[in-house]
Scaffold this active site. Structure first.
Site, PDB file in Angstrom:
ATOM      1  N   GLU A  61      21.873  34.222 -62.778  1.00 26.74           N
ATOM      2  CA  GLU A  61      22.627  35.481 -62.914  1.00 26.74           C
ATOM      3  C   GLU A  61      24.081  35.210 -63.276  1.00 26.74           C
ATOM      4  O   GLU A  61      24.692  35.961 -64.038  1.00 26.74           O
ATOM      5  CB  GLU A  61      22.526  36.307 -61.629  1.00 26.74           C
ATOM      6  CG  GLU A  61      21.106  36.657 -61.204  1.00 26.74           C
ATOM      7  CD  GLU A  61      20.230  37.232 -62.309  1.00 26.74           C
ATOM      8  OE1 GLU A  61      20.771  37.866 -63.243  1.00 26.74           O
ATOM      9  OE2 GLU A  61      19.008  37.038 -62.249  1.00 26.74           O
ATOM     10  N   TYR A  65      12.441  34.624 -71.552  1.00 26.70           N
ATOM     11  CA  TYR A  65      13.142  33.591 -70.792  1.00 26.70           C
ATOM     12  C   TYR A  65      12.700  32.199 -71.249  1.00 26.70           C
ATOM     13  O   TYR A  65      13.520  31.354 -71.612  1.00 26.70           O
ATOM     14  CB  TYR A  65      12.838  33.720 -69.298  1.00 26.70           C
ATOM     15  CG  TYR A  65      13.271  34.989 -68.624  1.00 26.70           C
ATOM     16  CD1 TYR A  65      14.320  34.975 -67.698  1.00 26.70           C
ATOM     17  CD2 TYR A  65      12.636  36.201 -68.867  1.00 26.70           C
ATOM     18  CE1 TYR A  65      14.713  36.134 -67.042  1.00 26.70           C
ATOM     19  CE2 TYR A  65      13.022  37.366 -68.225  1.00 26.70           C
ATOM     20  CZ  TYR A  65      14.063  37.330 -67.316  1.00 26.70           C
ATOM     21  OH  TYR A  65      14.457  38.473 -66.671  1.00 26.70           O
TER      22      TYR A  65
END
EC number: 3.4.11.-
Length: 615
Positions: free
Chosen positions: A301, A386
């Site tokens: 993050e 991803y």
């Protein structure tokens, strides 16, 4: 010179952002916990990008109540166009006349959220960890900001934001707290909390949370915020690594741009591992495993502070530019060394293979660049952007050599800082950067860009350093030999293994063509103490092994775990596996807990269990 109107490159917005661009938003909301609503108004400063050729502003909305609309302070005629699912109903605001190129108009809209808002989750006190106060949080990615307020709900538009939020409980938002002002007491024991986001951000990064929230320092520019009863354990989990993570990514790219980097640990129904809301990462409590083994979520993050938040995919069709880059940067954080980067990539490859298997090897959602026209981006959500994205960047790094690729990284993040881009601009930028390096230029020209972008299924598998998984593979092969071999499982088998290595062991066991017997599944859980693990990454996989084995001793613990955590990474595969062995229990568990889950998670599980059923 004639104005060129480009067709929008984001198919998942109804807004006419090719005519107008929102440059600043002031969001003023009162949080009404009893009514489960936000009530207030939003002001957009919109810049004309045509020369007086547009006399209407069209914004995205979805299930919001609109009061009045003013343009430059004057009441304006507006209408909601018929809904176009899954995108909601466009709000059309009529202007008396167009305005010149680059001139501004100010649009003020009074608005209330409704019970059909998909961006907000309202928790009862019973759904929080200390069970004392209600809680509210938002999750706007991918196209849910439009269910809070009318906006240009596309990652191709970025605005600065001022937040004025009134609540009876503490508030965090995706802006810097306006310090130096005393939080203003309001009638009815409420307080006004103000935040300012000085860097332009897309609508999906608009974020609010309010509840019984306390803060503690985890670094010189970082705090963790969470329920007071969980504060000390969250602080311990995060304080060792957060600042080191920031330094590590700053060395690869350039200095952190957002001022503070804070982490909000949410109640357990949060549907994702984390959400990269600027200033305040929103994170699942499942990373608090009391062993610091799951803080890679924070590295991920945090990396979004560069890839995604500063440099953003122009549409969800190019989502890999956010997530592939972020996964790449997360794994470049060299706190654990190169062997660990490869180890993490091997775990990621397994996740990629699972997603491809789930969709099907020729499914369009297994492409790196997807076609989302008429589709809901949430339906395409998986590990593919991803992990396929990571593997593409890893391939380019290995092709060019790391030192050359490392020179490209800050160039790319500087060129597109504050902007949005698509895959074609990424390709052009890379080819241009290396155009004077004959060797690199030839290598890049020989890359099969179209296959990487558009071929479904798995990409070519790289050569990974398997040193950290070899010991695990060896142990898994011993389990595979049972019950036909003399192998006797012992606690000493896993001495010295990290929790992430145990994860790989369990993933390998899940790949066995012949599942474990119920008896061996129980032995696995008992001898290695997996059933009682506080690390959900471990316990959820052990339950999946048990479900596949038909070990009925894990059915009830699986159902119990599904009532405690709302992270889709765990919830969706557990429901899929539970329904195969005990569909009545799966349905009963879902019906019992559906109000605990976030609306996005609830909708995904409903599709998994029932297909598309009507509300």
């Amino acid at each position: 010179m004639a104005t060129v109107i480009h067709s929008p490159r984001d198919p998942n917005t109804l807004s006419n952002y090719n005519n107008w661009v929102s440059t600043h938003i002031t969001a003023t909301f009162d949080i009404l916990f009893e009514q489960k609503k936000l009530v207030g108004n939003v002001v957009h400063k919109l810049k004309s990008i045509t020369d007086a050729r547009s006399t209407e502003i069209i914004l995205d909305t979805n299930h919001v109540d609109i009061g009045d609309v003013k343009v430059d302070g004057q009441a304006s005629h507006w209408e909601l166009l018929p809904p176009l699912e899954p995108y909601g109903a466009a709000l059309k605001i009529n202007l008396d006349q167009g305005v010149g190129l680059n001139e501004m108009v100010e649009v003020e809209i009074s608005v209330k959220t409704t019970e059909k808002c998909t961006a907000l989750q309202w928790l009862t006190p019973a759904q929080t960890s200390n069970r004392k106060h209600p809680y509210m949080f938002s999750q706007c990615q991918a196209i849910h900001a439009r269910s809070i307020f009318p906006c240009q709900d596309t990652p191709d538009v970025k605005s600065t934001i001022d937040f004025n939020i009134t609540s009876p409980l503490p508030v965090v938002a995706s802006g810097l707290p306006v310090r130096g002002i005393i939080e203003k007491a309001q009638p009815g024991s409420k307080t006004l909390y103000q935040f300012h986001q000085k860097l332009p951000i897309p609508s999906y990064l608009f974020a609010l949370a309010s509840g019984d929230i306390s803060e503690a320092a985890i670094g010189p520019r970082s705090v963790v915020a969470t329920s007071p009863d969980k504060l000390s354990e969250c602080q311990w989990e995060l304080k060792a690594d957060t600042e080191n993570f920031i330094h590590a990514i700053e060395k690869i790219v350039y200095p952190y741009a957002w001022g503070e980097y804070n982490v909000l640990i949410l109640p357990p129904s949060f549907p994702y591992g984390g959400m990269e809301n600027p200033i305040f990462t929103f994170a699942t409590p499942s990373i608090i495993s009391k062993d610091r083994e799951n803080v890679d979520v924070i590295a991920h993050e945090l990396a979004h502070s560069w890839s995604g938040n500063l440099v953003t995919n122009a549409s969800w069709e190019h989502f890999w530019l956010n997530e592939g880059w972020t996964t790449y940067l997360e794994r470049r954080v060299s706190l654990h060394g190169e062997a660990y980067r490869h180890f993490s990539a091997i775990i990621g490859w397994k996740s990629l293979a699972d997603s491809v298997e789930h969709f099907g090897h020729d499914h369009p959602f297994t492409k790196l660049v997807t076609d989302l026209k008429g589709k809901d981006p949430d339906d395409a959500f998986s590990s593919i952007p991803y992990e396929k994205g990571f593997n593409f960047l890893f391939h380019l790094e290995n092709l060019l050599a790391k030192d050359k690729f490392d020179r490209f990284i800050p160039h790319y993040f500087t060129k597109f800082k504050g902007k949005s881009l698509d895959s074609y601009e990424f390709k052009a930028t890379m080819l241009e950067f290396f155009q004077h390096d004959l060797e690199a230029s030839n290598l890049l020209k020989n890359v099969d860009w179209d296959a990487w972008f558009y071929a479904p299924g798995l990409p070519p598998k790289p050569q990974f350093d398997t040193s950290l998984v070899d010991v695990v593979y060896e142990l898994s092969s011993k389990w595979k030999s049972l019950p036909d071999s003399s192998f006797q499982p012992r606690t000493s088998d896993i001495e010295g293994l990290t929790a992430n290595q145990i994860v790989v062991l369990l993933e390998q066991i899940l790949l066995f063509e012949r599942p474990l017997t119920p008896e061996l599944s129980r032995v696995l859980g008992e001898v290695y103490s997996l059933a009682k693990s506080e690390n959900i990454e471990v316990s959820n996989l052990y339950f999946q092994v048990g479900l596949r084995a038909g070990d009925d001793t894990v059915y009830k613990p699986t159902a119990e775990l599904l009532g405690k955590i709302g992270r889709m990474k765990f919830v969706r595969p557990l429901y899929r596996n539970l329904q195969k062995v005990n569909r009545p229990l799966a349905i009963e568990t879902f019906e019992k807990n559906k109000d605990f889950y976030h609306p996005i998670c609830r909708a995904m599980v409903e599709k998994d269990l029932f297909g598309k059923r009507e509300e």
